[in-house]
Design a protein around this motif. Sequence first.
Motif, PDB file in Angstrom:
ATOM      1  N   GLY A 251       0.817  -1.210   0.000  1.00 18.58           N
ATOM      2  CA  GLY A 251       0.000   0.000   0.000  1.00 18.58           C
ATOM      3  C   GLY A 251       0.848   1.255   0.000  1.00 18.58           C
ATOM      4  O   GLY A 251       1.852   1.360  -0.711  1.00 18.58           O
ATOM      5  N   LEU A 252       0.447   2.251   0.811  1.00 18.53           N
ATOM      6  CA  LEU A 252       1.178   3.515   0.885  1.00 18.53           C
ATOM      7  C   LEU A 252       2.536   3.362   1.563  1.00 18.53           C
ATOM      8  O   LEU A 252       3.383   4.252   1.473  1.00 18.53           O
ATOM      9  CB  LEU A 252       0.336   4.552   1.637  1.00 18.53           C
ATOM     10  N   ASP A 253       2.756   2.247   2.270  1.00 18.02           N
ATOM     11  CA  ASP A 253       4.041   2.001   2.931  1.00 18.02           C
ATOM     12  C   ASP A 253       5.013   1.230   2.043  1.00 18.02           C
ATOM     13  O   ASP A 253       6.109   0.895   2.469  1.00 18.02           O
ATOM     14  CB  ASP A 253       3.825   1.218   4.230  1.00 18.02           C
ATOM     15  N   ARG A 254       4.619   0.949   0.813  1.00 18.10           N
ATOM     16  CA  ARG A 254       5.461   0.138  -0.067  1.00 18.10           C
ATOM     17  C   ARG A 254       6.691   0.913  -0.515  1.00 18.10           C
ATOM     18  O   ARG A 254       6.604   2.079  -0.903  1.00 18.10           O
ATOM     19  CB  ARG A 254       4.655  -0.308  -1.282  1.00 18.10           C
ATOM     20  N   ILE A 255       7.838   0.250  -0.440  1.00 15.14           N
ATOM     21  CA  ILE A 255       9.114   0.832  -0.851  1.00 15.14           C
ATOM     22  C   ILE A 255       9.705  -0.043  -1.949  1.00 15.14           C
ATOM     23  O   ILE A 255       9.866  -1.247  -1.768  1.00 15.14           O
ATOM     24  CB  ILE A 255      10.104   0.925   0.323  1.00 15.14           C
ATOM     25  N   LEU A 256      10.003   0.521  -3.101  1.00 12.53           N
ATOM     26  CA  LEU A 256      10.640  -0.224  -4.171  1.00 12.53           C
ATOM     27  C   LEU A 256      12.094  -0.488  -3.799  1.00 12.53           C
ATOM     28  O   LEU A 256      12.811   0.405  -3.353  1.00 12.53           O
ATOM     29  CB  LEU A 256      10.559   0.550  -5.484  1.00 12.53           C
ATOM     30  N   GLY A 257      12.527  -1.703  -4.002  1.00 19.77           N
ATOM     31  CA  GLY A 257      13.879  -2.072  -3.629  1.00 19.77           C
ATOM     32  C   GLY A 257      13.872  -2.996  -2.419  1.00 19.77           C
ATOM     33  O   GLY A 257      12.831  -3.324  -1.846  1.00 19.77           O
ATOM     34  N   SER A 258      15.058  -3.405  -2.016  1.00 18.41           N
ATOM     35  CA  SER A 258      15.190  -4.398  -0.952  1.00 18.41           C
ATOM     36  C   SER A 258      15.650  -3.798   0.379  1.00 18.41           C
ATOM     37  O   SER A 258      15.915  -4.539   1.318  1.00 18.41           O
ATOM     38  CB  SER A 258      16.193  -5.477  -1.388  1.00 18.41           C
ATOM     39  N   LYS A 259      15.736  -2.466   0.462  1.00 21.50           N
ATOM     40  CA  LYS A 259      16.266  -1.854   1.688  1.00 21.50           C
ATOM     41  C   LYS A 259      15.314  -0.793   2.219  1.00 21.50           C
ATOM     42  O   LYS A 259      14.778   0.008   1.459  1.00 21.50           O
ATOM     43  CB  LYS A 259      17.643  -1.229   1.428  1.00 21.50           C
ATOM     44  N   ARG A 260      15.107  -0.807   3.527  1.00 22.98           N
ATOM     45  CA  ARG A 260      14.296   0.206   4.196  1.00 22.98           C
ATOM     46  C   ARG A 260      15.098   0.789   5.350  1.00 22.98           C
ATOM     47  O   ARG A 260      15.679   0.056   6.148  1.00 22.98           O
ATOM     48  CB  ARG A 260      13.002  -0.405   4.728  1.00 22.98           C
ATOM     49  N   SER A 261      15.145   2.102   5.428  1.00 22.54           N
ATOM     50  CA  SER A 261      15.888   2.767   6.497  1.00 22.54           C
ATOM     51  C   SER A 261      14.939   3.598   7.354  1.00 22.54           C
ATOM     52  O   SER A 261      13.920   4.096   6.865  1.00 22.54           O
ATOM     53  CB  SER A 261      17.000   3.649   5.928  1.00 22.54           C
ATOM     54  N   GLU A 262      15.272   3.743   8.625  1.00 26.01           N
ATOM     55  CA  GLU A 262      14.450   4.496   9.574  1.00 26.01           C
ATOM     56  C   GLU A 262      15.351   5.452  10.351  1.00 26.01           C
ATOM     57  O   GLU A 262      16.448   5.084  10.764  1.00 26.01           O
ATOM     58  CB  GLU A 262      13.756   3.545  10.551  1.00 26.01           C
ATOM     59  N   VAL A 263      14.866   6.665  10.558  1.00 29.36           N
ATOM     60  CA  VAL A 263      15.605   7.669  11.322  1.00 29.36           C
ATOM     61  C   VAL A 263      14.674   8.260  12.376  1.00 29.36           C
ATOM     62  O   VAL A 263      13.532   8.616  12.079  1.00 29.36           O
ATOM     63  CB  VAL A 263      16.144   8.800  10.419  1.00 29.36           C
ATOM     64  N   LYS A 264      15.152   8.348  13.604  1.00 32.85           N
ATOM     65  CA  LYS A 264      14.406   8.973  14.692  1.00 32.85           C
ATOM     66  C   LYS A 264      15.316   9.950  15.430  1.00 32.85           C
ATOM     67  O   LYS A 264      16.495   9.664  15.643  1.00 32.85           O
ATOM     68  CB  LYS A 264      13.899   7.928  15.695  1.00 32.85           C
ATOM     69  N   LEU A 265      14.757  11.097  15.807  1.00 29.77           N
ATOM     70  CA  LEU A 265      15.481  12.091  16.596  1.00 29.77           C
ATOM     71  C   LEU A 265      14.607  12.502  17.776  1.00 29.77           C
ATOM     72  O   LEU A 265      13.388  12.622  17.641  1.00 29.77           O
ATOM     73  CB  LEU A 265      15.833  13.322  15.757  1.00 29.77           C
ATOM     74  N   GLN A 266      15.226  12.727  18.901  1.00 27.88           N
ATOM     75  CA  GLN A 266      14.470  13.117  20.091  1.00 27.88           C
ATOM     76  C   GLN A 266      15.298  14.072  20.956  1.00 27.88           C
ATOM     77  O   GLN A 266      16.482  13.814  21.199  1.00 27.88           O
ATOM     78  CB  GLN A 266      14.092  11.880  20.899  1.00 27.88           C
ATOM     79  N   VAL A 267      14.651  15.147  21.383  1.00 25.73           N
ATOM     80  CA  VAL A 267      15.275  16.133  22.289  1.00 25.73           C
ATOM     81  C   VAL A 267      14.453  16.179  23.558  1.00 25.73           C
ATOM     82  O   VAL A 267      13.233  16.311  23.505  1.00 25.73           O
ATOM     83  CB  VAL A 267      15.354  17.525  21.631  1.00 25.73           C
ATOM     84  N   ARG A 268      15.114  16.068  24.721  1.00 23.08           N
ATOM     85  CA  ARG A 268      14.412  16.105  25.991  1.00 23.08           C
ATOM     86  C   ARG A 268      15.019  17.189  26.879  1.00 23.08           C
ATOM     87  O   ARG A 268      16.232  17.209  27.101  1.00 23.08           O
ATOM     88  CB  ARG A 268      14.501  14.750  26.688  1.00 23.08           C
ATOM     89  N   TRP A 269      14.167  18.080  27.351  1.00 27.53           N
ATOM     90  CA  TRP A 269      14.601  19.170  28.219  1.00 27.53           C
ATOM     91  C   TRP A 269      13.875  19.035  29.552  1.00 27.53           C
ATOM     92  O   TRP A 269      12.646  19.028  29.596  1.00 27.53           O
ATOM     93  CB  TRP A 269      14.289  20.533  27.562  1.00 27.53           C
ATOM     94  N   GLU A 270      14.610  18.930  30.611  1.00 22.22           N
ATOM     95  CA  GLU A 270      14.047  18.782  31.945  1.00 22.22           C
ATOM     96  C   GLU A 270      14.157  20.133  32.672  1.00 22.22           C
ATOM     97  O   GLU A 270      15.224  20.761  32.684  1.00 22.22           O
ATOM     98  CB  GLU A 270      14.799  17.717  32.746  1.00 22.22           C
ATOM     99  N   PHE A 271      13.042  20.565  33.246  1.00 23.44           N
ATOM    100  CA  PHE A 271      13.071  21.839  33.979  1.00 23.44           C
ATOM    101  C   PHE A 271      12.098  21.772  35.157  1.00 23.44           C
ATOM    102  O   PHE A 271      11.258  20.868  35.246  1.00 23.44           O
ATOM    103  CB  PHE A 271      12.700  23.014  33.045  1.00 23.44           C
TER     104      PHE A 271
END
Length: 271
Positions: A251-271
Motif C-alpha cells: 500500500g502507501l508504505d510500499r518501498i521499491l527495492g530491498s532496503k528500508r531505512s528508519e531515522v528517529k530524533l528526540q530532544v528532551r529538556w528537563e526543567f
Amino acid sequence: FLEGLQLSLDKKMDISFLYRQFDKSYPALFSNSFSENTLANNEKGFYAGLELRPATRWKLSGYWDFWSHPWLRFNVQGPSKGNEQLIRLSYSIRRKMDIYIQFRNKTREENSVIKNPVRSLADYNKKSWRLNLNYLHSKSIESRSRIEISSYSKSDQTQQHGFMLFQDILYQSISSPVSFTSRIAYYNTDSYDSGIYAYENDLLYNFYVPNYNGKGWRYYLNTQYTGFRNLSLEARYAITKLIGAESIGSGLDRILGSKRSEVKLQVRWEF
C-alpha cells in the motif's frame, strides 16, 4: 474476575497460579490484564508457574497456561481453545554473565483454509528454541547474543521454519556523556507465521518488538548525548535489507527495492 496466588514453598522453590474469566462483552478498552487476548474479554483461563533454584547460579523456571474463548474472535469463526508451555534453564554469575536455554510451545485454534462441513477450525502450533547470552565485559560495555529457531505448523498446511541470530553491543559510561546500543541480526524464515519476535532497544519512552520474517539483515544504532545541562539528545538509525526482495511493505508504505531505512530524533529538556 481475576485471582492469583504467589507462594514460596521453600527458599529454592516458588509457585504461582492465576485464574481469569472475562465475559465476551466486558468493555474495559484500556485494561492491561493478564490474558491471551489483546483486550480483557471473551476468555477463561488458568496459569501455573514454577521456579526452582537447585544450586547456586542455576535456575529452572517454566509455566503452563491454557485458555478457552467462548465466542468468536478475529480470524476465528467459532468457540476456540489453546495452551502454551515454556521452560527455561539459566546460569548466571552476578553482575558478569547470564546465559539461558529456552523452549516454548504454543497451540491454538484458527480458521481452516480448507472448507470442512464438520469442523471449521484448524490446530495451529508454534515452537521455538532459544539460546541467549548476556555478558558484561566491563562496567561500561555489555554484549547480548542470541540464536533462535522456530517452527510453525497448521493441521491443514505444510510445516514452516525460521532462524535468527543477533549480536547486541551496549555502551554506557558514568564518566562519558555519550552512550549507545547497537545490533546486527541475520534471519531466514519461511513466512510471517514462522517469524521470530525480538525486543529492540529504542529511544527513551519508545517500545519496539518487531517480527523478523523473510530473509535478510537488520542493523540499528541508538545514540544518546547528555553533555548539556538539563538537555539530552537522542538519535536512532535502523536498516532492514531483505535478500532477493523487489519491494518492502504494501500500500502507501510500499518501498521499491530491498532496503528500508528508519531515522528517529528526540530532544528532551528537563526543567
